[in-house]
Design a protein around this motif. Structure first.
Motif, PDB file in Angstrom:
ATOM      1  N   CYS A 176      26.427  44.367  41.788  1.00 41.43           N
ATOM      2  CA  CYS A 176      27.387  43.295  41.539  1.00 41.43           C
ATOM      3  C   CYS A 176      27.638  42.524  42.834  1.00 41.43           C
ATOM      4  CB  CYS A 176      28.678  43.878  40.990  1.00 41.43           C
ATOM      5  SG  CYS A 176      30.055  42.697  40.885  1.00 41.43           S
ATOM      6  N   TRP A 183      24.583  48.068  38.971  1.00 41.88           N
ATOM      7  CA  TRP A 183      24.597  47.570  37.586  1.00 41.88           C
ATOM      8  C   TRP A 183      23.600  48.343  36.739  1.00 41.88           C
ATOM      9  CZ3 TRP A 183      20.532  45.498  34.768  1.00 41.88           C
ATOM     10  CH2 TRP A 183      20.864  44.933  33.549  1.00 41.88           C
ATOM     11  N   ARG A 203      20.018  36.355  30.312  1.00 40.37           N
ATOM     12  CA  ARG A 203      21.405  36.727  30.032  1.00 40.37           C
ATOM     13  C   ARG A 203      22.186  36.910  31.320  1.00 40.37           C
ATOM     14  NH1 ARG A 203      21.422  41.463  25.373  1.00 40.37           N
ATOM     15  NH2 ARG A 203      21.155  40.123  23.529  1.00 40.37           N
ATOM     16  N   SER A 204      23.502  36.726  31.212  1.00 42.04           N
ATOM     17  CA  SER A 204      24.441  37.098  32.265  1.00 42.04           C
ATOM     18  C   SER A 204      25.203  38.329  31.811  1.00 42.04           C
ATOM     19  CB  SER A 204      25.418  35.953  32.565  1.00 42.04           C
ATOM     20  OG  SER A 204      24.738  34.829  33.086  1.00 42.04           O
ATOM     21  N   TYR A 205      25.700  39.099  32.764  1.00 41.61           N
ATOM     22  CA  TYR A 205      26.384  40.346  32.438  1.00 41.61           C
ATOM     23  C   TYR A 205      27.680  40.450  33.232  1.00 41.61           C
ATOM     24  CZ  TYR A 205      22.116  41.738  30.086  1.00 41.61           C
ATOM     25  OH  TYR A 205      21.047  41.783  29.229  1.00 41.61           O
ATOM     26  N   THR A 206      28.547  41.347  32.787  1.00 40.05           N
ATOM     27  CA  THR A 206      29.844  41.565  33.410  1.00 40.05           C
ATOM     28  C   THR A 206      29.858  42.939  34.058  1.00 40.05           C
ATOM     29  OG1 THR A 206      30.933  40.173  31.770  1.00 40.05           O
ATOM     30  CG2 THR A 206      32.330  41.667  33.023  1.00 40.05           C
ATOM     31  N   CYS A 207      30.311  42.989  35.301  1.00 41.38           N
ATOM     32  CA  CYS A 207      30.378  44.246  36.042  1.00 41.38           C
ATOM     33  C   CYS A 207      31.435  45.161  35.407  1.00 41.38           C
ATOM     34  CB  CYS A 207      30.709  43.977  37.505  1.00 41.38           C
ATOM     35  SG  CYS A 207      30.944  45.475  38.491  1.00 41.38           S
ATOM     36  N   CYS A 208      31.081  46.419  35.228  1.00 35.83           N
ATOM     37  CA  CYS A 208      32.033  47.376  34.637  1.00 35.83           C
ATOM     38  C   CYS A 208      33.156  47.739  35.600  1.00 35.83           C
ATOM     39  CB  CYS A 208      31.287  48.651  34.226  1.00 35.83           C
ATOM     40  SG  CYS A 208      30.027  48.403  32.962  1.00 35.83           S
ATOM     41  N   LEU A 211      34.784  43.571  36.627  1.00 40.51           N
ATOM     42  CA  LEU A 211      34.800  42.590  35.532  1.00 40.51           C
ATOM     43  C   LEU A 211      34.372  41.197  35.990  1.00 40.51           C
ATOM     44  CD1 LEU A 211      38.092  43.612  33.682  1.00 40.51           C
ATOM     45  CD2 LEU A 211      35.760  44.424  33.296  1.00 40.51           C
ATOM     46  N   SER A 213      31.572  38.347  36.224  1.00 34.82           N
ATOM     47  CA  SER A 213      30.391  37.935  35.476  1.00 34.82           C
ATOM     48  C   SER A 213      29.366  37.337  36.437  1.00 34.82           C
ATOM     49  CB  SER A 213      30.769  36.914  34.393  1.00 34.82           C
ATOM     50  OG  SER A 213      29.633  36.516  33.659  1.00 34.82           O
ATOM     51  N   GLY A 215      24.812  36.514  37.082  1.00 34.36           N
ATOM     52  CA  GLY A 215      23.463  36.387  36.545  1.00 34.36           C
ATOM     53  C   GLY A 215      22.439  36.840  37.556  1.00 34.36           C
ATOM     54  N   ASP A 373      22.467  30.208  38.553  1.00 34.02           N
ATOM     55  CA  ASP A 373      22.303  31.038  37.355  1.00 34.02           C
ATOM     56  C   ASP A 373      22.148  30.183  36.108  1.00 34.02           C
ATOM     57  OD1 ASP A 373      22.291  33.604  38.409  1.00 34.02           O
ATOM     58  OD2 ASP A 373      24.468  33.732  38.475  1.00 34.02           O
TER      59      ASP A 373
END
Length: 517
Positions: A176, A183, A203-208, A211, A213, A215, A373
């Protein structure tokens, strides 16, 4: 009361005990018989351990090698004919692409038990090839129909399958950009193929952890050999990369994706690109409506000083001095104005500017990474959808120039002219005119502005008249869609559709003009 006399209570107790022993004995015998039946039904392999004497002989008797070899040869013969339905129908039950999934799966599992290389490998040389042909046939029949971006006509590009070799390829570590958390860990709930989606910019993702976001361009990538930080671009995903720290050469692992997941990904990417195009158009419209002129650097500085004097900002825009909020003079405009008149310390002002620049640098870097991104996802989405001119109206201006450059199309002029040239170039390559499809058609024509509607017309090879309004443009696009539907159904000649390319009339006028000619 004599010797040997047993009381009635004791006799009843003894009878109950004998009856209990009899019931328990029958129960144990029943359980033993049930266990023996299960061993006979499942065999040694299903219990995962060694069984009693004679179980191997029973399993060998249940597995018929001659039948398995005959089924394997029939599967190979059907596979050579490129007949996936024939492959799954070798047992005598007809299986087709229209059969229920339960029927297809039952036929597949029954043949898989016979043709598995662990069982048939020592008896038939083509066991592995037959099993692979069975798997391919099952995947072919259960795959949903996926239309190409060209709507099934012409010689346009079809979407490339997400598959290639993974020789010398690794799953690189991705972190992240905000919290540096790793990730895609197993506890994140992500599937392995999500790595391929991220690395290709799909796709883009969100860090656990935080949080945030991100790419592929904003994420932090690391070498799988030395774990050093590396620069990465999605164009390198299918190539071998040289690490600048350890001089190691490696590739990026591509996880297999099923046809259902790939079809769902295409739908998701298409809807996301249409929504982003609508958002870009709305933002451009809002900026065009603003009548405020752009402020110069000096004007912004004077505006910041005025805001400080009025007490609307806390710190002096020159040196960063912040009046004490507990002081009664905090709200005195004269005190703040006096500070500005005496704020001539060049060293303090330079220090404040460096501090502000250092504070703004991460925010600017994140904004640039977010923009990168979006550009990368825009290009990756267009490539996934087939790279057709009909869907080029979804591209950003930067990606549209890149697409024109790749095809040798002139990049001069406005957006509408570039789209028209790109559509003409693709029509010349494919030998067919552009048409509207489910992927190239906008979600809601009535919600689009006139410039955006003209761009969609240009992408589909339509030349709208100058000064046409939104209703006329919508009518032109809908007539193109109706004309293509009629052509597919045999109700319109190919010449009628070609006639529609040149003007802004509807399909009926094109037919009448052709009849008069």
């Amino acid at each position: 009361g004599g010797y040997g006399h047993v009381s009635p209570a004791r006799q009843r107790t003894s009878g109950v005990m004998r009856l209990t022993k009899l019931v328990l004995t029958l129960l144990l015998l029943g359980l033993a018989g049930q266990a023996a039946c299960q061993e006979d039904d499942y065999g040694e392999d299903d219990f995962g351990g060694g069984g009693g004497y004679g179980e191997e002989e029973e399993e060998e008797e249940e597995y018929d090698p001659g039948l398995a070899v005959a089924m394997a040869r029939a599967v190979l013969a059907a596979s050579k004919r490129n007949d996936p339905e024939g492959v799954l129908s070798v047992c005598g039950v007809a299986v087709s692409c229209d059969s229920p999934y339960a029927t297809q799966r039952k036929a597949y599992l029954g043949l898989a038990r016979l043709l598995h290389p662990d069982k048939l490998g020592g008896r038939f040389a083509g066991a592995k090839e037959a099993f692979q042909a069975l798997v391919r046939a099952f995947e072919t029949l259960t795959a949903p129909p996926v239309q190409d971006a060209g709507g099934g006509r012409g010689k346009g590009k079809t979407p490339k399958p997400l598959a290639r070799s993974n020789e010398n390829c690794f799953r690189t570590r991705v972190r992240c950009p905000r919290c540096e958390g790793v990730w895609g860990t197993p506890d994140s709930g992500l599937q392995p193929y999500e790595y391929s989606f991220l690395m290709q910019g799909l796709r883009s993702y969100t860090c656990c952890g935080c949080l945030f976001s991100f790419g592929v361009m904003s994420a932090h990538h690391h070498c799988p050999l030395c774990q050093a930080r590396i620069d990465y671009h999605p164009s390198e995903f299918h190539n071998q990369k040289l690490c600048g720290s350890c001089d190691g050469v490696f590739g990026f692992k591509l996880y297999p994706v099923g046809p259902r997941i790939e079809a769902a990904l295409r739908e998701e990417v298409l809807s996301r690109q249409k929504a982003r195009q609508q958002a870009r158009q709305a933002q451009a419209t809002r900026l065009a409506r603003r009548a405020e002129p752009v402020l110069t650097e000096d004007q912004r500085g004077r505006q910041a000083e005025r805001l400080f004097v009025l007490g609307l900002t806390d710190a002096c825009p020159r040196c960063g001095f912040a009046p004490d909020k507990a002081s009664p003079a905090d709200g005195d405009d004269k005190e703040r104005a006096a500070h500005l008149r005496g704020c001539t310390d060049a060293a303090a002002q330079a220090k404040w500017r460096r501090r502000q620049a250092k504070k703004a640098a991460p925010l600017e870097a994140r904004a640039e990474a977010a923009a990168a991104d979006e550009e990368v996802q825009n290009a990756a989405a267009w490539a996934l959808l087939g790279s057709t001119a009909q869907s080029a109206w979804l591209l950003t201006d930067k990606q549209l120039d890149a697409a024109c450059g790749e095809r040798g199309v002139c990049t001069g002029g406005g957006r509408e002219e570039k789209l028209a040239r790109l559509a003409a170039a693709q029509a010349g390559e494919a030998g067919a005119s552009a048409h509207m499809s489910a992927e190239s058609a906008p979600a809601n024509l009535h919600a689009m502005s006139v410039p955006q509607l003209r761009a969609v017309c240009a992408a589909h090879g339509l030349v709208p008249p100058d000064g046409a309004g939104s209703e006329e443009l919508i009518s032109l696009l809908e007539s193109r869609h109706d004309a293509h539907a009629a052509l597919e159904g045999g109700g319109l000649e190919a010449g009628g559709q070609a006639r529609l390319l040149g003007g802004g009339g509807d399909g009926n006028e094109a037919e009448e003009d052709e009849d008069e000619e």
